[in-house]
Design a protein around this motif. Sequence first.
Motif, PDB file in Angstrom:
ATOM      1  N   THR A  19     -36.031  66.760  -6.987  1.00  0.00           N
ATOM      2  CA  THR A  19     -36.158  66.871  -5.530  1.00  0.00           C
ATOM      3  C   THR A  19     -37.610  67.073  -5.130  1.00  0.00           C
ATOM      4  O   THR A  19     -38.094  66.450  -4.182  1.00  0.00           O
ATOM      5  N   LEU A  20     -38.305  67.950  -5.856  1.00  0.00           N
ATOM      6  CA  LEU A  20     -39.720  68.209  -5.587  1.00  0.00           C
ATOM      7  C   LEU A  20     -40.534  66.925  -5.686  1.00  0.00           C
ATOM      8  O   LEU A  20     -41.319  66.601  -4.789  1.00  0.00           O
ATOM      9  N   LYS A  21     -40.319  66.162  -6.742  1.00  0.00           N
ATOM     10  CA  LYS A  21     -41.075  64.922  -6.937  1.00  0.00           C
ATOM     11  C   LYS A  21     -40.760  63.889  -5.868  1.00  0.00           C
ATOM     12  O   LYS A  21     -41.662  63.225  -5.351  1.00  0.00           O
ATOM     13  N   SER A  22     -39.482  63.750  -5.515  1.00  0.00           N
ATOM     14  CA  SER A  22     -39.123  62.734  -4.520  1.00  0.00           C
ATOM     15  C   SER A  22     -39.654  63.098  -3.139  1.00  0.00           C
ATOM     16  O   SER A  22     -40.145  62.232  -2.412  1.00  0.00           O
ATOM     17  N   LEU A  23     -39.585  64.376  -2.758  1.00  0.00           N
ATOM     18  CA  LEU A  23     -40.114  64.783  -1.452  1.00  0.00           C
ATOM     19  C   LEU A  23     -41.635  64.692  -1.414  1.00  0.00           C
ATOM     20  O   LEU A  23     -42.212  64.361  -0.380  1.00  0.00           O
ATOM     21  N   ALA A  24     -42.285  64.971  -2.537  1.00  0.00           N
ATOM     22  CA  ALA A  24     -43.745  64.853  -2.602  1.00  0.00           C
ATOM     23  C   ALA A  24     -44.156  63.392  -2.453  1.00  0.00           C
ATOM     24  O   ALA A  24     -45.161  63.079  -1.813  1.00  0.00           O
ATOM     25  N   LYS A  25     -43.362  62.497  -3.034  1.00  0.00           N
ATOM     26  CA  LYS A  25     -43.647  61.060  -2.923  1.00  0.00           C
ATOM     27  C   LYS A  25     -43.510  60.594  -1.477  1.00  0.00           C
ATOM     28  O   LYS A  25     -44.228  59.699  -1.025  1.00  0.00           O
ATOM     29  N   GLY A  29     -44.623  67.453   2.754  1.00  0.00           N
ATOM     30  CA  GLY A  29     -45.371  68.666   3.066  1.00  0.00           C
ATOM     31  C   GLY A  29     -44.758  69.884   2.379  1.00  0.00           C
ATOM     32  O   GLY A  29     -43.559  69.927   2.120  1.00  0.00           O
ATOM     33  N   VAL A  30     -45.597  70.853   2.103  1.00  0.00           N
ATOM     34  CA  VAL A  30     -45.184  72.029   1.325  1.00  0.00           C
ATOM     35  C   VAL A  30     -44.096  72.831   2.040  1.00  0.00           C
ATOM     36  O   VAL A  30     -43.127  73.252   1.413  1.00  0.00           O
ATOM     37  N   LYS A  31     -44.241  73.041   3.344  1.00  0.00           N
ATOM     38  CA  LYS A  31     -43.265  73.843   4.082  1.00  0.00           C
ATOM     39  C   LYS A  31     -41.860  73.253   3.989  1.00  0.00           C
ATOM     40  O   LYS A  31     -40.896  73.967   3.715  1.00  0.00           O
ATOM     41  N   PRO A  41     -43.498  78.773  -0.471  1.00  0.00           N
ATOM     42  CA  PRO A  41     -44.515  77.719  -0.551  1.00  0.00           C
ATOM     43  C   PRO A  41     -45.429  77.903  -1.765  1.00  0.00           C
ATOM     44  O   PRO A  41     -45.821  76.932  -2.407  1.00  0.00           O
ATOM     45  N   GLY A  42     -45.738  79.151  -2.103  1.00  0.00           N
ATOM     46  CA  GLY A  42     -46.592  79.430  -3.263  1.00  0.00           C
ATOM     47  C   GLY A  42     -45.960  78.954  -4.560  1.00  0.00           C
ATOM     48  O   GLY A  42     -46.614  78.328  -5.390  1.00  0.00           O
ATOM     49  N   LEU A  55     -49.178  67.347  -3.439  1.00  0.00           N
ATOM     50  CA  LEU A  55     -48.411  67.677  -2.249  1.00  0.00           C
ATOM     51  C   LEU A  55     -49.162  67.322  -0.980  1.00  0.00           C
ATOM     52  O   LEU A  55     -48.831  67.791   0.089  1.00  0.00           O
ATOM     53  N   SER A  56     -50.154  66.468  -1.103  1.00  0.00           N
ATOM     54  CA  SER A  56     -50.941  66.051   0.057  1.00  0.00           C
ATOM     55  C   SER A  56     -50.075  65.250   1.018  1.00  0.00           C
ATOM     56  O   SER A  56     -49.248  64.440   0.596  1.00  0.00           O
ATOM     57  N   THR A  57     -50.260  65.484   2.309  1.00  0.00           N
ATOM     58  CA  THR A  57     -49.479  64.753   3.310  1.00  0.00           C
ATOM     59  C   THR A  57     -50.239  63.540   3.841  1.00  0.00           C
ATOM     60  O   THR A  57     -49.765  62.871   4.749  1.00  0.00           O
ATOM     61  N   GLN A  58     -51.397  63.261   3.295  1.00  0.00           N
ATOM     62  CA  GLN A  58     -52.186  62.123   3.774  1.00  0.00           C
ATOM     63  C   GLN A  58     -51.963  60.905   2.922  1.00  0.00           C
ATOM     64  O   GLN A  58     -51.744  60.928   1.767  1.00  0.00           O
TER      65      GLN A  58
END
Length: 58
Positions: A19-25, A29-31, A41-42, A55-58
């Motif tokens: 889930t972490l990897k797919s949402l990061a792709k 965003g971290v929140k 978030p930490g 985890l960059s949103t750009q």
Amino acid sequence: MAKKKKTVRREWTRDDVKTLKSLAKQKAGVKRISKTLKRTPGATMVKASLLGVSLSTQ
């Protein structure tokens, strides 16, 4: 005197990592990722760093 809140640590499951990897792709965003995984978030940022996931949103 107020009682100190006990820290409860949960292991990262394969589903959590997936889930972490797919949402990061998706650049969620971290929140949003931490809320979805029910983690801080930490903790989310540390795990992403260990996995080498940005985890960059750009």
